[in-house]
Design a protein around this motif. Structure first.
Motif, PDB file in Angstrom:
ATOM      1  N   TYR A 107       0.834  -1.201   0.000  1.00 39.21           N
ATOM      2  CA  TYR A 107       0.000   0.000   0.000  1.00 39.21           C
ATOM      3  C   TYR A 107       0.869   1.251   0.000  1.00 39.21           C
ATOM      4  CZ  TYR A 107      -3.582  -3.216   1.775  1.00 39.21           C
ATOM      5  OH  TYR A 107      -4.463  -4.263   1.945  1.00 39.21           O
ATOM      6  N   CYS A 108       0.448   2.269  -0.742  1.00 39.25           N
ATOM      7  CA  CYS A 108       1.076   3.573  -0.609  1.00 39.25           C
ATOM      8  C   CYS A 108       0.202   4.435   0.306  1.00 39.25           C
ATOM      9  CB  CYS A 108       1.284   4.243  -1.962  1.00 39.25           C
ATOM     10  SG  CYS A 108      -0.171   4.391  -3.011  1.00 39.25           S
ATOM     11  N   ALA A 109       0.854   5.363   0.998  1.00 41.53           N
ATOM     12  CA  ALA A 109       0.152   6.192   1.965  1.00 41.53           C
ATOM     13  C   ALA A 109       0.817   7.555   2.057  1.00 41.53           C
ATOM     14  CB  ALA A 109       0.150   5.521   3.340  1.00 41.53           C
ATOM     15  N   ALA A 110       0.074   8.547   2.549  1.00 42.60           N
ATOM     16  CA  ALA A 110       0.590   9.910   2.654  1.00 42.60           C
ATOM     17  C   ALA A 110       0.175  10.541   3.970  1.00 42.60           C
ATOM     18  CB  ALA A 110       0.079  10.763   1.493  1.00 42.60           C
ATOM     19  N   LYS A 111       1.064  11.375   4.519  1.00 38.74           N
ATOM     20  CA  LYS A 111       0.775  12.088   5.765  1.00 38.74           C
ATOM     21  C   LYS A 111       1.580  13.382   5.781  1.00 38.74           C
ATOM     22  CE  LYS A 111       2.626  10.651   9.646  1.00 38.74           C
ATOM     23  NZ  LYS A 111       3.480  11.762  10.072  1.00 38.74           N
ATOM     24  N   ARG A 112       1.201  14.277   6.674  1.00 37.87           N
ATOM     25  CA  ARG A 112       1.971  15.499   6.875  1.00 37.87           C
ATOM     26  C   ARG A 112       3.003  15.267   7.951  1.00 37.87           C
ATOM     27  NH1 ARG A 112      -2.404  20.482   7.008  1.00 37.87           N
ATOM     28  NH2 ARG A 112      -3.252  20.161   4.901  1.00 37.87           N
ATOM     29  N   GLY A 113       4.210  15.753   7.733  1.00 36.46           N
ATOM     30  CA  GLY A 113       5.217  15.725   8.776  1.00 36.46           C
ATOM     31  C   GLY A 113       5.989  14.417   8.839  1.00 36.46           C
ATOM     32  N   TRP A 114       7.203  14.527   9.388  1.00 44.33           N
ATOM     33  CA  TRP A 114       8.138  13.409   9.397  1.00 44.33           C
ATOM     34  C   TRP A 114       8.070  12.618  10.705  1.00 44.33           C
ATOM     35  CZ3 TRP A 114      10.476  10.998   5.676  1.00 44.33           C
ATOM     36  CH2 TRP A 114      11.633  10.259   5.901  1.00 44.33           C
ATOM     37  N   LEU A 115       7.224  13.003  11.647  1.00 43.70           N
ATOM     38  CA  LEU A 115       7.168  12.312  12.932  1.00 43.70           C
ATOM     39  C   LEU A 115       6.377  11.012  12.829  1.00 43.70           C
ATOM     40  CD1 LEU A 115       6.511  15.320  15.332  1.00 43.70           C
ATOM     41  CD2 LEU A 115       8.678  14.152  14.872  1.00 43.70           C
ATOM     42  N   VAL A 116       6.824  10.005  13.570  1.00 44.93           N
ATOM     43  CA  VAL A 116       6.107   8.736  13.714  1.00 44.93           C
ATOM     44  C   VAL A 116       5.753   8.149  12.349  1.00 44.93           C
ATOM     45  CG1 VAL A 116       4.427   7.547  15.169  1.00 44.93           C
ATOM     46  CG2 VAL A 116       5.067   9.876  15.718  1.00 44.93           C
ATOM     47  N   ILE A 117       6.667   8.146  11.435  1.00 50.63           N
ATOM     48  CA  ILE A 117       6.369   7.750  10.064  1.00 50.63           C
ATOM     49  C   ILE A 117       6.156   6.256   9.910  1.00 50.63           C
ATOM     50  CG2 ILE A 117       7.542   9.721   9.034  1.00 50.63           C
ATOM     51  CD1 ILE A 117       9.921   7.870   8.500  1.00 50.63           C
ATOM     52  N   THR A 118       6.542   5.443  10.897  1.00 46.93           N
ATOM     53  CA  THR A 118       6.397   4.000  10.755  1.00 46.93           C
ATOM     54  C   THR A 118       5.049   3.487  11.246  1.00 46.93           C
ATOM     55  OG1 THR A 118       7.385   3.546  12.901  1.00 46.93           O
ATOM     56  CG2 THR A 118       8.877   3.705  11.010  1.00 46.93           C
ATOM     57  N   LYS A 119       4.239   4.362  11.802  1.00 48.49           N
ATOM     58  CA  LYS A 119       2.949   3.949  12.371  1.00 48.49           C
ATOM     59  C   LYS A 119       1.807   4.272  11.416  1.00 48.49           C
ATOM     60  CE  LYS A 119       4.954   2.687  16.164  1.00 48.49           C
ATOM     61  NZ  LYS A 119       5.129   1.241  16.454  1.00 48.49           N
ATOM     62  N   GLU A 120       1.053   3.252  11.026  1.00 48.19           N
ATOM     63  CA  GLU A 120       0.030   3.452  10.004  1.00 48.19           C
ATOM     64  C   GLU A 120      -1.090   4.373  10.459  1.00 48.19           C
ATOM     65  OE1 GLU A 120      -1.592  -1.032  10.562  1.00 48.19           O
ATOM     66  OE2 GLU A 120      -2.763   0.215   9.204  1.00 48.19           O
ATOM     67  N   TYR A 121      -1.346   4.436  11.775  1.00 50.03           N
ATOM     68  CA  TYR A 121      -2.457   5.246  12.247  1.00 50.03           C
ATOM     69  C   TYR A 121      -2.208   6.748  12.076  1.00 50.03           C
ATOM     70  CZ  TYR A 121       0.300   5.912  16.552  1.00 50.03           C
ATOM     71  OH  TYR A 121       1.274   6.217  17.462  1.00 50.03           O
ATOM     72  N   THR A 122      -0.966   7.124  11.790  1.00 47.97           N
ATOM     73  CA  THR A 122      -0.653   8.546  11.602  1.00 47.97           C
ATOM     74  C   THR A 122      -0.875   9.008  10.169  1.00 47.97           C
ATOM     75  OG1 THR A 122       1.679   8.188  11.074  1.00 47.97           O
ATOM     76  CG2 THR A 122       1.094   8.387  13.401  1.00 47.97           C
ATOM     77  N   TYR A 123      -1.218   8.086   9.269  1.00 44.75           N
ATOM     78  CA  TYR A 123      -1.361   8.429   7.861  1.00 44.75           C
ATOM     79  C   TYR A 123      -2.796   8.818   7.523  1.00 44.75           C
ATOM     80  CZ  TYR A 123       3.389   7.112   6.909  1.00 44.75           C
ATOM     81  OH  TYR A 123       4.753   7.080   6.897  1.00 44.75           O
ATOM     82  N   ASP A 124      -2.910   9.866   6.696  1.00 47.52           N
ATOM     83  CA  ASP A 124      -4.213  10.415   6.347  1.00 47.52           C
ATOM     84  C   ASP A 124      -4.818   9.788   5.100  1.00 47.52           C
ATOM     85  OD1 ASP A 124      -2.535  13.358   7.203  1.00 47.52           O
ATOM     86  OD2 ASP A 124      -4.121  12.474   8.433  1.00 47.52           O
ATOM     87  N   TYR A 125      -3.979   9.405   4.186  1.00 51.42           N
ATOM     88  CA  TYR A 125      -4.462   8.938   2.895  1.00 51.42           C
ATOM     89  C   TYR A 125      -3.813   7.613   2.527  1.00 51.42           C
ATOM     90  CZ  TYR A 125      -5.669  13.863   2.789  1.00 51.42           C
ATOM     91  OH  TYR A 125      -6.162  15.103   3.111  1.00 51.42           O
ATOM     92  N   TRP A 126      -4.629   6.741   1.924  1.00 52.13           N
ATOM     93  CA  TRP A 126      -4.165   5.406   1.540  1.00 52.13           C
ATOM     94  C   TRP A 126      -4.631   5.082   0.135  1.00 52.13           C
ATOM     95  CZ3 TRP A 126      -1.124   2.255   4.551  1.00 52.13           C
ATOM     96  CH2 TRP A 126      -0.934   2.653   5.874  1.00 52.13           C
ATOM     97  N   GLY A 127      -3.766   4.378  -0.583  1.00 53.83           N
ATOM     98  CA  GLY A 127      -4.179   3.828  -1.857  1.00 53.83           C
ATOM     99  C   GLY A 127      -4.679   2.413  -1.661  1.00 53.83           C
TER     100      GLY A 127
END
Length: 123
Positions: free
Chosen positions: A94-114
């Motif tokens: 899956y590709c995903a997108a979020k704002r900011g570089w913090l906690v990048i390994t945690k899926e719950y921090t991502y706003d958008y998913w393909g």
């Protein structure tokens, strides 16, 4: 924001595959774009991330040295070049997108998913 992943398929162990993710709907200057994967019967896990601006990257230990994440500004695309593939790399990616570089390994921090694209590595 819409993300669409594609490029999965069946490959033999030791082979290579390149995944793509087309992004649309906004500019991504402050975003982090990432790849996650989910193997059968397992939780989704982080694979790699890249800053849309600047291009800094981060990888899971399991793929470091074998996978390369990149992005194309003009085409608004995210890529994952996968080399030296192993059967344990078999998963839906899956590709995903979020704002900011913090906690990048945690899926719950991502706003958008393909939607996912299936990669199967045969032994």
């Amino acid at each position: 924001v819409q993300l669409q992943a594609f490029g999965g398929g069946l490959v033999q162990a030791g082979g290579s595959l390149r995944l793509s993710c087309a992004a649309s709907g906004r500019t991504f200057s402050n975003y982090v774009m990432s790849w996650f994967r989910q193997a059968p019967g397992k939780e989704r896990e982080f694979v790699a991330a890249i800053r849309w601006s600047g291009g800094g990257t981060f990888y899971a230990d399991s793929v470091k040295g074998r996978f390369t994440i990149s992005r194309g500004h003009a085409e608004k695309a995210l890529y994952l070049q996968m080399n030296s593939l192993k059967p344990e790399d078999t998963a839906v990616y899956y590709c995903a997108a979020k704002r900011g570089w913090l906690v990048i390994t945690k899926e719950y921090t991502y706003d958008y998913w393909g939607q996912g694209t299936l990669v199967t590595v045969s032994s």
